[in-house]
Motif scaffolding. Sequence first.
Motif, PDB file in Angstrom:
ATOM      1  N   SER A 310       0.676  -1.015   0.083  1.00 19.97           N
ATOM      2  CA  SER A 310      -0.039   0.023  -0.211  1.00 19.97           C
ATOM      3  C   SER A 310       0.898   1.132  -0.040  1.00 19.97           C
ATOM      4  N   GLY A 311       1.875   1.437   0.845  1.00 23.56           N
ATOM      5  CA  GLY A 311       2.803   2.391   0.822  1.00 23.56           C
ATOM      6  C   GLY A 311       3.551   2.607  -0.305  1.00 23.56           C
ATOM      7  N   LEU A 312       3.953   1.676  -0.938  1.00 23.73           N
ATOM      8  CA  LEU A 312       4.684   1.807  -2.216  1.00 23.73           C
ATOM      9  C   LEU A 312       3.858   2.112  -3.307  1.00 23.73           C
ATOM     10  N   ARG A 313       2.736   1.487  -3.404  1.00 19.41           N
ATOM     11  CA  ARG A 313       1.679   2.168  -4.433  1.00 19.41           C
ATOM     12  C   ARG A 313       1.554   3.476  -4.497  1.00 19.41           C
ATOM     13  N   ALA A 314       1.439   3.752  -3.188  1.00 13.47           N
ATOM     14  CA  ALA A 314       1.294   5.405  -3.093  1.00 13.47           C
ATOM     15  C   ALA A 314       2.498   6.463  -3.556  1.00 13.47           C
ATOM     16  N   GLY A 315       3.621   5.695  -2.990  1.00 10.84           N
ATOM     17  CA  GLY A 315       4.786   6.753  -2.706  1.00 10.84           C
ATOM     18  C   GLY A 315       5.766   6.533  -4.154  1.00 10.84           C
ATOM     19  N   LEU A 316       5.267   5.413  -5.177  1.00 12.01           N
ATOM     20  CA  LEU A 316       6.075   5.277  -6.458  1.00 12.01           C
ATOM     21  C   LEU A 316       5.108   5.911  -7.621  1.00 12.01           C
ATOM     22  N   GLN A 317       4.128   6.515  -7.292  1.00 15.44           N
ATOM     23  CA  GLN A 317       3.190   7.096  -8.432  1.00 15.44           C
ATOM     24  C   GLN A 317       3.867   8.145  -9.012  1.00 15.44           C
ATOM     25  N   GLY A 318       4.018   7.577 -10.544  1.00 15.80           N
ATOM     26  CA  GLY A 318       4.731   8.300 -11.380  1.00 15.80           C
ATOM     27  C   GLY A 318       6.128   7.908 -11.745  1.00 15.80           C
ATOM     28  N   SER A 319       6.542   6.924 -10.854  1.00 16.18           N
ATOM     29  CA  SER A 319       7.732   6.477 -11.166  1.00 16.18           C
ATOM     30  C   SER A 319       7.891   5.100 -12.283  1.00 16.18           C
ATOM     31  N   VAL A 344      20.265   2.393  -6.439  1.00 11.42           N
ATOM     32  CA  VAL A 344      19.150   2.549  -5.444  1.00 11.42           C
ATOM     33  C   VAL A 344      19.567   1.606  -4.446  1.00 11.42           C
ATOM     34  N   MET A 345      20.160   0.541  -4.522  1.00 16.42           N
ATOM     35  CA  MET A 345      20.937  -0.153  -3.453  1.00 16.42           C
ATOM     36  C   MET A 345      21.843   0.477  -2.688  1.00 16.42           C
ATOM     37  N   ASP A 382       9.830  -0.417  10.590  1.00 16.07           N
ATOM     38  CA  ASP A 382      10.503  -0.840   9.908  1.00 16.07           C
ATOM     39  C   ASP A 382      10.088  -0.578   8.204  1.00 16.07           C
ATOM     40  N   ILE A 383       8.849  -0.976   8.056  1.00 15.14           N
ATOM     41  CA  ILE A 383       8.256  -0.808   6.776  1.00 15.14           C
ATOM     42  C   ILE A 383       8.213   0.625   6.312  1.00 15.14           C
ATOM     43  N   ASP A 384       7.992   1.324   7.463  1.00 15.17           N
ATOM     44  CA  ASP A 384       7.666   2.749   6.915  1.00 15.17           C
ATOM     45  C   ASP A 384       8.912   3.231   6.548  1.00 15.17           C
ATOM     46  N   LEU A 385       9.928   3.144   7.292  1.00 22.93           N
ATOM     47  CA  LEU A 385      11.358   3.691   7.154  1.00 22.93           C
ATOM     48  C   LEU A 385      11.822   3.164   5.684  1.00 22.93           C
ATOM     49  N   LEU A 386      11.436   1.885   5.402  1.00 23.87           N
ATOM     50  CA  LEU A 386      11.855   1.519   3.818  1.00 23.87           C
ATOM     51  C   LEU A 386      10.919   1.984   2.752  1.00 23.87           C
ATOM     52  N   ILE A 387       9.751   2.394   3.104  1.00 24.72           N
ATOM     53  CA  ILE A 387       8.614   3.217   2.059  1.00 24.72           C
ATOM     54  C   ILE A 387       9.326   4.434   1.975  1.00 24.72           C
ATOM     55  N   ASP A 388       9.592   5.209   3.272  1.00 29.00           N
ATOM     56  CA  ASP A 388      10.162   6.441   3.054  1.00 29.00           C
ATOM     57  C   ASP A 388      11.404   6.574   2.202  1.00 29.00           C
ATOM     58  N   LEU A 393      14.159   8.087  -2.948  1.00 33.84           N
ATOM     59  CA  LEU A 393      14.985   7.817  -3.893  1.00 33.84           C
ATOM     60  C   LEU A 393      14.575   7.772  -5.343  1.00 33.84           C
ATOM     61  N   ALA A 394      13.204   7.432  -5.579  1.00 33.14           N
ATOM     62  CA  ALA A 394      12.443   7.515  -6.766  1.00 33.14           C
ATOM     63  C   ALA A 394      12.283   8.785  -7.163  1.00 33.14           C
ATOM     64  N   ARG A 395      12.262   9.676  -6.203  1.00 33.13           N
ATOM     65  CA  ARG A 395      12.112  11.156  -6.675  1.00 33.13           C
ATOM     66  C   ARG A 395      13.501  11.971  -7.065  1.00 33.13           C
ATOM     67  N   ALA A 396      14.484  11.487  -6.498  1.00 32.22           N
ATOM     68  CA  ALA A 396      15.661  11.994  -6.447  1.00 32.22           C
ATOM     69  C   ALA A 396      16.268  11.228  -7.941  1.00 32.22           C
TER      70      ALA A 396
END
Length: 398
Positions: A310-319, A344-345, A382-388, A393-396
């Motif tokens: 859920s978090g990545l679907r929202a955070g990676l929109q447009g990527s 990215v790694m 932990d999950i929220d840290l990874l999503i953020d 990084l996707a934006r950068a």
Amino acid sequence: MTTSWLDEFPARMAEMDQAHLRRQRRVVTPDSGARLTVNGQNMLAFCSNDYLGLATHPALVQAACAGAQAYGVGSGGSPLVSGHSAANAALEHELAAFVGLSRALYFYAGYATNTGIIPALVGAGDAIFSDALNHACLIDGARLSRAQVHRYAHADLAALERELAQSSAPRKLVITDAVFSMDGDSADIAGLLALCERHDALLLLDDAHGFGVLGPQGRGSLAAAGLTGPQASRRVLYMATLGKAAGVAGAFVAGDDALVEWLLQKTRSYIFATAAPAMLASALRASLKLIEQEDWRRTHLHRLIARLRSGLRAGLQGSAWQLSDSKTAIQPLLIGRNDDALAVMEGLRLRGIWVPAIRPPTVPEGTARLRVALSAAHTDADIDLLIDALTALARALR
């Protein structure tokens, strides 16, 4: 001056570097929860197949110590000589009962299991039908068998049926992962078994990433499909590893008594290898009890999977990055180019997060990815840290 082929290795390694394909080992020490110390850096890890967080569980550690005290730290021989301890024998009975099949055979490693049992089942003049995305150990076992290998498109049962119908081989073996290790999707086990029934084939199911995680009480993908116990078919051989969700090491294959007895008699990687130490079997017996009794681990894990997706679907929109359609603990994020996946790694590493970049030949060209592996040891935070971190990084890197 004559040259030797041994002089080619530096140049060949340079080619690997140019293609961003050289791999590196890291020195790892477990820390608390899902954290590891990696080359001296404390990191939040999303790279382990310890899906239930059992690898450092005190009950397993204590059982291993008790096993070492009772049996020593080595088995001393192959299973058919002196290496089949009372602990190993008990584990086989418990594994068979746990997955609802007649009999089980315990191996020292998963890779050795598949590369050994496939040549024991079929040979020259026979036919193997292999999913295009199968793990390397299934592929290598098929090659070693000298049977004719038919590689069908990933999860394409129509293509598989055409291949089966056209084959005149006296013995037909269908081999597939149950949960595919780099994509996280699952095989249609009921559909595969129906085809095997129709075309007189045997199904070898590798459930390395489903055992302990899927099905009632973690009994695996075959149990999740309702094909164990009275519904079990003699056309299924069920294989699973014990170094992932079970938290220890080794593997087993289970199925009809006659088939398992044949494998005991004919599998070279079982007959000619030193048996797994009894201390590991002791730890695995403790692990089976926790897998069966502690449903909260699977409940927590599946909630984390939903939270991440859920978090990545929202955070990676447009990527351009794509999150694979997986409902399992394996959540691949497709990046594309090898160098981009490595970038990215590295960006995650600088933020104290370890997610491995997976590149060819493990995955097809142009599909380099981050393989996010979730565990019951992870927390919501932990999950929220990874999503953020991935969103930033996707934006950068856009």
